[in-house]
Design a protein around this motif. Structure first.
Motif, short mmCIF file in Angstrom:
data_model
loop_
_atom_site.label_atom_id
_atom_site.label_comp_id
_atom_site.label_asym_id
_atom_site.label_seq_id
_atom_site.Cartn_x
_atom_site.Cartn_y
_atom_site.Cartn_z
N GLY A 165 32.68 40.05 1.58
CA GLY A 165 32.75 41.47 1.92
C GLY A 165 33.57 42.26 0.92
N GLU A 166 34.69 41.69 0.49
CA GLU A 166 35.54 42.36 -0.50
C GLU A 166 34.81 42.52 -1.83
OE1 GLU A 166 40.17 42.03 -1.98
OE2 GLU A 166 39.05 40.17 -1.69
N ALA A 167 34.07 41.48 -2.25
CA ALA A 167 33.31 41.55 -3.50
C ALA A 167 32.22 42.60 -3.41
CB ALA A 167 32.71 40.18 -3.82
N LEU A 168 31.51 42.64 -2.28
CA LEU A 168 30.43 43.62 -2.11
C LEU A 168 30.98 45.04 -2.12
CD1 LEU A 168 27.49 44.34 -1.50
CD2 LEU A 168 27.99 43.99 0.93
N ALA A 169 32.06 45.27 -1.39
CA ALA A 169 32.65 46.62 -1.35
C ALA A 169 33.11 47.05 -2.73
CB ALA A 169 33.82 46.64 -0.36
N GLY A 170 33.79 46.15 -3.45
CA GLY A 170 34.26 46.48 -4.80
C GLY A 170 33.12 46.79 -5.74
N LEU A 171 32.06 45.98 -5.69
CA LEU A 171 30.92 46.18 -6.58
C LEU A 171 30.22 47.51 -6.31
CD1 LEU A 171 29.32 44.76 -8.83
CD2 LEU A 171 27.85 43.78 -7.06
N LEU A 172 30.04 47.84 -5.04
CA LEU A 172 29.39 49.12 -4.69
C LEU A 172 30.25 50.31 -5.12
CD1 LEU A 172 27.98 48.28 -1.13
CD2 LEU A 172 26.70 48.51 -3.27
N MET A 173 31.58 50.16 -5.00
CA MET A 173 32.47 51.24 -5.40
C MET A 173 32.46 51.44 -6.91
SD MET A 173 35.75 50.63 -2.92
CE MET A 173 35.62 50.75 -1.13
N ILE A 174 32.38 50.36 -7.66
CA ILE A 174 32.30 50.46 -9.12
C ILE A 174 31.05 51.24 -9.52
CG2 ILE A 174 31.99 49.16 -11.27
CD1 ILE A 174 33.57 46.87 -9.91
N ALA A 175 29.93 50.93 -8.85
CA ALA A 175 28.67 51.59 -9.16
C ALA A 175 28.55 52.97 -8.53
CB ALA A 175 27.51 50.70 -8.70
N GLY A 176 29.40 53.27 -7.54
CA GLY A 176 29.31 54.54 -6.83
C GLY A 176 28.08 54.61 -5.94
N MET A 177 27.65 53.48 -5.42
CA MET A 177 26.43 53.39 -4.61
C MET A 177 26.76 53.07 -3.15
SD MET A 177 24.13 51.06 -7.20
CE MET A 177 22.90 50.81 -5.91
N LEU A 178 25.91 53.53 -2.26
CA LEU A 178 25.98 53.18 -0.84
C LEU A 178 27.39 53.35 -0.29
CD1 LEU A 178 23.75 49.94 -0.84
CD2 LEU A 178 23.07 52.28 -0.32
N ASN A 179 27.94 54.56 -0.47
CA ASN A 179 29.29 54.82 0.02
C ASN A 179 29.38 54.67 1.54
OD1 ASN A 179 30.04 55.40 -2.60
ND2 ASN A 179 29.78 57.61 -2.36
N GLY A 180 28.27 54.89 2.22
CA GLY A 180 28.24 54.74 3.67
C GLY A 180 28.39 53.29 4.11
N LEU A 181 28.19 52.35 3.19
CA LEU A 181 28.40 50.93 3.49
C LEU A 181 29.75 50.44 2.94
CD1 LEU A 181 27.57 48.10 4.40
CD2 LEU A 181 26.29 47.86 2.25
N SER A 182 30.04 50.78 1.68
CA SER A 182 31.27 50.29 1.06
C SER A 182 32.51 50.87 1.74
CB SER A 182 31.29 50.62 -0.43
OG SER A 182 31.33 52.02 -0.65
N GLY A 183 32.42 52.14 2.17
CA GLY A 183 33.57 52.79 2.81
C GLY A 183 33.98 52.10 4.11
N PRO A 184 33.09 52.03 5.10
CA PRO A 184 33.46 51.35 6.36
C PRO A 184 33.85 49.89 6.15
CG PRO A 184 31.48 52.67 6.66
CD PRO A 184 31.77 52.67 5.20
N LEU A 185 33.17 49.20 5.23
CA LEU A 185 33.49 47.80 4.99
C LEU A 185 34.92 47.65 4.48
CD1 LEU A 185 32.53 44.88 4.86
CD2 LEU A 185 31.57 45.33 2.60
N ALA A 186 35.33 48.47 3.52
CA ALA A 186 36.69 48.42 2.99
C ALA A 186 37.71 48.84 4.04
CB ALA A 186 36.80 49.29 1.75
#
Length: 245
Positions: A165-186
């Motif tokens: 989960g931490e890897a997925l959230a970090g990767l999405l944040m780097i790309a600036g993608m799917l903030n609706g997923l990376s935000g709640p996950l983090a």
């Protein structure tokens, strides 16, 4: 002038060359000692030597017939400090590497370091690198993580899912993608982690080791761990806020 004398006993075998013995010889040579380099060429010979001088490990060093000890004791005798080093070094290494990588990416993408993305990239890359260290040995990570994480203690699979989960959230944040997923996950990962670390360290007053850089680390659980989780929670909140802008 007669050189100072040192006796060194170290393992030198066809199947094993003791690295601490090699390092000890280098330190003694660099310090100007005349070295009597005694090789222990078999396991049997090594065990007999340890029994004879009543020690638990090799190498062993004597200087002017004074027993110094092993490699770590030699370092301290020569004023080099302990070989164990700073327990926070792994975390600091991750943060320095993350900042340098974020700076390089900012220069490539924006042609400047003065961009709001630099902070986002630095924190997101830090998350991804920390997750990578955990994923090297998920079983060891889960063992250490279960010692203090409140959610993992109630639902064991969380201790295995956390680094993914931490890897997925970090990767999405780097790309600036799917903030609706990376935000709640983090937010979930950082929020649960903040409460867990605060409870274990500041309420229960327990002295534990943090699993933030993997299950084989010696990083003390405390302020650094708490800050990491607060940053993750803050990053999650920032990414979720972007969804509604």
């Amino acid at each position: 002038m007669e050189r100072k004398r040192a006796e060194l006993y170290r393992m030198v075998m066809p199947e094993h060359l003791c690295p601490f013995g090699v390092k000890s010889k280098y330190l003694l040579s660099k310090a100007g000692y005349s070295i009597e380099d005694n090789w222990l060429t078999s396991r049997e010979e090594t065990e007999k030597f340890k029994q004879r001088v009543n020690v638990q490990s090799t190498p062993q060093i004597w200087i002017d017939q004074q027993h110094i000890g092993g490699y770590d004791e030699l370092r301290q005798y020569l004023g080099k400090g302990s070989a164990k080093g700073n327990p926070y070094r792994p975390v600091l290494t991750v943060f320095v590497a993350a900042f340098l990588l974020a700076s390089a990416l900012a220069l490539v993408a924006f042609n400047t370091l003065f961009t709001p993305w630099l902070l986002q990239g630095f924190l997101a890359i830090s998350m991804f690198l920390l997750a990578m260290l955990k994923l090297q040995d998920v079983e060891s990570f889960s063992n250490m993580f279960l010692g203090y994480d409140l959610l993992a203690q109630r639902w064991v699979p969380y201790s295995y899912l956390y680094p993914y989960g931490e890897a997925l959230a970090g990767l999405l944040m780097i790309a600036g993608m799917l903030n609706g997923l990376s935000g709640p996950l983090a937010i979930v990962l950082g929020g649960v982690g903040t409460v867990s670390v605060f409870y274990a360290v500041y309420i229960e007053k327990r002295e534990l080791t943090c699993a933030c850089v993997g299950g084989n680390s010696n990083v003390p659980l405390g302020a650094v761990s708490l800050t990491e989780n607060l940053v993750m929670f803050g990053m999650g909140s920032w990414m979720l806020l972007k969804v509604f802008q």
